[in-house]
Design a protein around this motif. Structure first.
Motif, mmCIF file in Angstrom:
data_model
loop_
_atom_site.group_PDB
_atom_site.id
_atom_site.type_symbol
_atom_site.label_atom_id
_atom_site.label_comp_id
_atom_site.label_asym_id
_atom_site.label_seq_id
_atom_site.Cartn_x
_atom_site.Cartn_y
_atom_site.Cartn_z
ATOM 1 N N UNK A 38 -8.089 18.698 17.946
ATOM 2 C CA UNK A 38 -9.392 19.254 17.592
ATOM 3 C C UNK A 38 -10.323 18.126 17.168
ATOM 4 N N UNK A 39 -11.600 18.430 17.156
ATOM 5 C CA UNK A 39 -12.581 17.445 16.694
ATOM 6 C C UNK A 39 -12.289 17.037 15.251
ATOM 7 N N UNK A 40 -11.908 18.022 14.434
ATOM 8 C CA UNK A 40 -11.585 17.738 13.035
ATOM 9 C C UNK A 40 -10.385 16.802 12.925
ATOM 10 N N UNK A 41 -9.350 17.040 13.751
ATOM 11 C CA UNK A 41 -8.168 16.184 13.717
ATOM 12 C C UNK A 41 -8.507 14.765 14.151
ATOM 13 N N UNK A 42 -9.367 14.636 15.162
ATOM 14 C CA UNK A 42 -9.773 13.301 15.611
ATOM 15 C C UNK A 42 -10.560 12.575 14.526
ATOM 16 N N UNK A 43 -11.372 13.319 13.792
ATOM 17 C CA UNK A 43 -12.135 12.702 12.703
ATOM 18 C C UNK A 43 -11.192 12.255 11.587
ATOM 19 N N UNK A 44 -10.176 13.040 11.309
ATOM 20 C CA UNK A 44 -9.171 12.675 10.304
ATOM 21 C C UNK A 44 -8.425 11.414 10.738
ATOM 22 N N UNK A 45 -8.006 11.387 12.006
ATOM 23 C CA UNK A 45 -7.308 10.219 12.548
ATOM 24 C C UNK A 45 -8.191 8.985 12.448
ATOM 25 N N UNK A 46 -9.441 9.114 12.863
ATOM 26 C CA UNK A 46 -10.370 7.975 12.827
ATOM 27 C C UNK A 46 -10.594 7.498 11.400
ATOM 28 N N UNK A 47 -10.687 8.432 10.451
ATOM 29 C CA UNK A 47 -10.906 8.049 9.051
ATOM 30 C C UNK A 47 -9.757 7.200 8.540
ATOM 31 N N UNK A 48 -8.517 7.583 8.872
ATOM 32 C CA UNK A 48 -7.378 6.791 8.405
ATOM 33 C C UNK A 48 -7.259 5.477 9.172
ATOM 34 N N UNK A 49 -7.628 5.457 10.446
ATOM 35 C CA UNK A 49 -7.633 4.180 11.163
ATOM 36 C C UNK A 49 -8.639 3.233 10.526
ATOM 37 N N UNK A 50 -9.807 3.764 10.176
ATOM 38 C CA UNK A 50 -10.803 2.938 9.486
ATOM 39 C C UNK A 50 -10.259 2.464 8.138
ATOM 40 N N UNK A 51 -9.535 3.371 7.437
ATOM 41 C CA UNK A 51 -8.973 3.016 6.146
ATOM 42 C C UNK A 51 -7.920 1.932 6.242
ATOM 43 N N UNK A 52 -7.011 2.057 7.213
ATOM 44 C CA UNK A 52 -5.977 1.033 7.383
ATOM 45 C C UNK A 52 -6.601 -0.299 7.816
ATOM 46 N N UNK A 53 -7.599 -0.229 8.690
ATOM 47 C CA UNK A 53 -8.297 -1.459 9.096
ATOM 48 C C UNK A 53 -8.925 -2.140 7.888
ATOM 49 N N UNK A 54 -9.594 -1.349 7.051
ATOM 50 C CA UNK A 54 -10.213 -1.907 5.848
ATOM 51 C C UNK A 54 -9.167 -2.480 4.901
ATOM 52 N N UNK A 100 -10.498 10.993 1.733
ATOM 53 C CA UNK A 100 -10.472 11.612 3.059
ATOM 54 C C UNK A 100 -10.086 13.074 2.891
ATOM 55 N N UNK A 101 -10.927 14.016 3.325
ATOM 56 C CA UNK A 101 -10.680 15.435 3.060
ATOM 57 C C UNK A 101 -9.512 16.005 3.854
ATOM 58 N N UNK A 102 -9.034 17.139 3.398
ATOM 59 C CA UNK A 102 -7.942 17.833 4.076
ATOM 60 C C UNK A 102 -8.388 18.370 5.424
ATOM 61 N N UNK A 103 -7.392 18.544 6.302
ATOM 62 C CA UNK A 103 -7.626 19.264 7.544
ATOM 63 C C UNK A 103 -7.602 20.764 7.277
ATOM 64 N N UNK A 104 -8.339 21.501 8.081
ATOM 65 C CA UNK A 104 -8.268 22.952 8.034
ATOM 66 C C UNK A 104 -7.111 23.382 8.914
ATOM 67 N N UNK A 146 0.828 -1.197 0.000
ATOM 68 C CA UNK A 146 0.000 0.000 0.000
ATOM 69 C C UNK A 146 0.864 1.249 0.000
ATOM 70 N N UNK A 147 0.641 2.121 -0.957
ATOM 71 C CA UNK A 147 1.197 3.458 -0.888
ATOM 72 C C UNK A 147 0.142 4.346 -0.256
ATOM 73 N N UNK A 148 0.411 4.886 0.923
ATOM 74 C CA UNK A 148 -0.602 5.635 1.661
ATOM 75 C C UNK A 148 -1.181 6.752 0.792
ATOM 76 N N UNK A 149 -2.514 6.805 0.726
ATOM 77 C CA UNK A 149 -3.200 7.834 -0.050
ATOM 78 C C UNK A 149 -4.584 8.081 0.553
ATOM 79 N N UNK A 150 -5.207 9.172 0.149
ATOM 80 C CA UNK A 150 -6.490 9.559 0.728
ATOM 81 C C UNK A 150 -7.641 8.668 0.290
ATOM 82 N N UNK A 151 -7.439 7.841 -0.727
ATOM 83 C CA UNK A 151 -8.510 6.985 -1.252
ATOM 84 C C UNK A 151 -8.479 5.589 -0.642
ATOM 85 N N UNK A 152 -7.815 5.429 0.453
ATOM 86 C CA UNK A 152 -7.571 4.106 1.017
ATOM 87 C C UNK A 152 -8.857 3.338 1.312
ATOM 88 N N UNK A 153 -9.931 4.044 1.643
ATOM 89 C CA UNK A 153 -11.191 3.344 1.938
ATOM 90 C C UNK A 153 -12.256 3.599 0.872
#
Length: 440
Positions: free
Chosen positions: A205-221, A184-188, A173-180
């Protein structure tokens, strides 16, 4: 095999650094990947490094005790006869760690006889590690990015054939935003961090936690997808592009400024944290190259956790354009010449110092060996003064134990895996302080 495994462990423990050379045999490619500057639609000249030049350099690798040689592209399998000839030659010269990979294009329409022939030819070489690219847990997304319809079904069909011949490919896997699938959108970046007392993600921030969770979900998938397809091993390539980096003239042409692989420094640290917190649940289900100690260092902002790269000292890169050698694929402004004998003489006595990039091909081993050398040279500092951070040391010893358990990820040995259920009661790292489950 057991003796070799112990020897490899001692090399890491005592910082005896094996040499490695990555050879780009061609920059021709049939993939449409937006995350790579060598995609078939990209502008620029195409090159093929003459086999005679490659064989001469591999001979020099053997003479200088290099243990690892990787044949990369472009797409190395576009000329299979040439690739197998190079693998045979390197094996005969005694290179123990031979590696190559593919986007898997030839698997999409292959019938049983063709797959068996390919697996038999590969097994007949002394290749140790063979990877197949997988960009997303979502099949349509992966095949659209690659421009290779049907390749995922081809991988599923091919893996049992490879395994029957004693070859165990790795999902790469080459890490990318389309992993899942859905990007996955950019952080502000202007949004400040806010204290979140009592929460596992305190300080984000809440946004950073959502970004982290999105990539954790992506890596899990992703890991679940690799396991479902039949892979027994996986590797994760760290982002090759970053918003704060300028790649004016990289030696290796895989750089891309596409949105899917562009990350800010803050995003990149969260991506490394997400991978760090995801891997332990899968270490007993699929062999994973990525060392937790390196991911921990990359996810923190403390430079004291990082060790400089060995590129240009024990690791080198040869480009397909003209056979010139560079410290790595990043430093295109440091042409070391075209003769490995002379390169080794002029650079091998230098001291590691570079930390300009975070590409895993040289970053992972440099970090692992750098910490090993520090422990050997400064045992009191490591054990008494607790420098570097004791949690980094704990993760490093856990990585070493995991590597030895799995024969340092030999793609020619039957995997020692067991089904392991993730312990949901374990908490993720909190600001780098909590323990990670070691799982193996």
């Amino acid at each position: 095999m057991k003796t070799s495994m112990i020897a490899d462990g001692l090399k890491i423990l005592f910082g005896a650094i094996p040499g490695q050379l990555v050879i780009q045999i061609t920059n021709h490619c049939n993939g449409a990947c937006p995350q790579c500057g060598m995609r078939k639609t990209a502008a620029g000249a195409r090159h093929i490094l003459p086999p005679e030049k490659i064989k001469h350099t591999v001979k020099q690798c053997a003479e200088h005790g290099f243990e690892a040689v990787s044949f990369t592209g472009g797409e190395p399998f576009l000329n299979m006869n040439r690739l197998f000839d190079l693998l045979d030659d390197a094996g005969q010269k005694g290179i123990p760690y031979l590696r190559t990979g593919t986007n898997g294009y030839m698997l999409a329409d292959a019938d049983a006889a063709q797959l068996n022939d390919l697996a038999a030819r590969l097994a007949g070489t002394k290749i140790r590690n063979f990877w197949i690219s997988l960009d997303s847990a979502d099949t349509i997304t992966h095949e659209t990015m690659r421009g290779l319809p049907g390749v995922t079904a081809g991988i599923r069909k091919a893996l049992p054939v490879f395994h029957a011949h004693g070859v165990y490919p790795a999902a790469n896997l080459g890490i990318n935003r389309n992993i899942r699938g859905e990007p996955i959108p950019r952080l502000t970046e202007s949004q400040p961090d806010e204290p979140q007392t009592g929460e596992p993600q305190a300080g984000r921030t809440t946004e950073a936690n959502e970004f982290l969770t999105a990539f954790k979900d992506g890596f899990t998938a992703f890991f679940n997808k690799a396991i479902d397809l039949g892979f027994t091993m996986a590797n994760v390539c760290y982002p090759m592009s970053c918003d704060d980096k300028t790649f004016d003239d990289p030696a290796y042409g895989a750089i891309s400024d596409d949105y899917c692989v562009s990350f800010s420094p803050r995003e990149r640290r969260l991506v490394f944290r997400a991978l760090l917190e995801t891997i332990p649940a899968f270490r007993n289900k699929i062999r994973i190259f990525s060392p937790l100690s390196v991911l921990y260092a990359l996810s923190e902002e403390d430079d004291a956790l990082m060790f400089p790269c060995l590129g240009g000292i024990r690791y080198f890169y040869m480009d397909s354009r003209d056979g010139r050698i560079y410290p790595c694929g990043y430093l295109g402004d440091r042409d070391l010449g075209d003769d490995l004998d002379e390169v080794v003489k002029q650079d091998n006595r230098g001291k590691p110092h570079c930390q300009k990039c975070h590409w895993e091909c040289f970053r992972d081993p440099s970090q692992l060996f750098g910490l090993a050398r520090y422990i050997v040279r400064h045992p009191l500092g490591a054990l008494v003064q607790k420098k570097p951070h004791p949690h980094l040391l704990k993760l490093w010893f856990g990585d070493l134990r995991y590597y030895m358990k799995h024969d340092f990820f030999s793609g020619r040995t039957v995997p020692k895996l067991k089904e392991a259920v993730c312990d949901e009661s374990r908490q993720p790292l909190q600001n780098g302080s909590a323990d990670l489950p070691e799982n193996g």
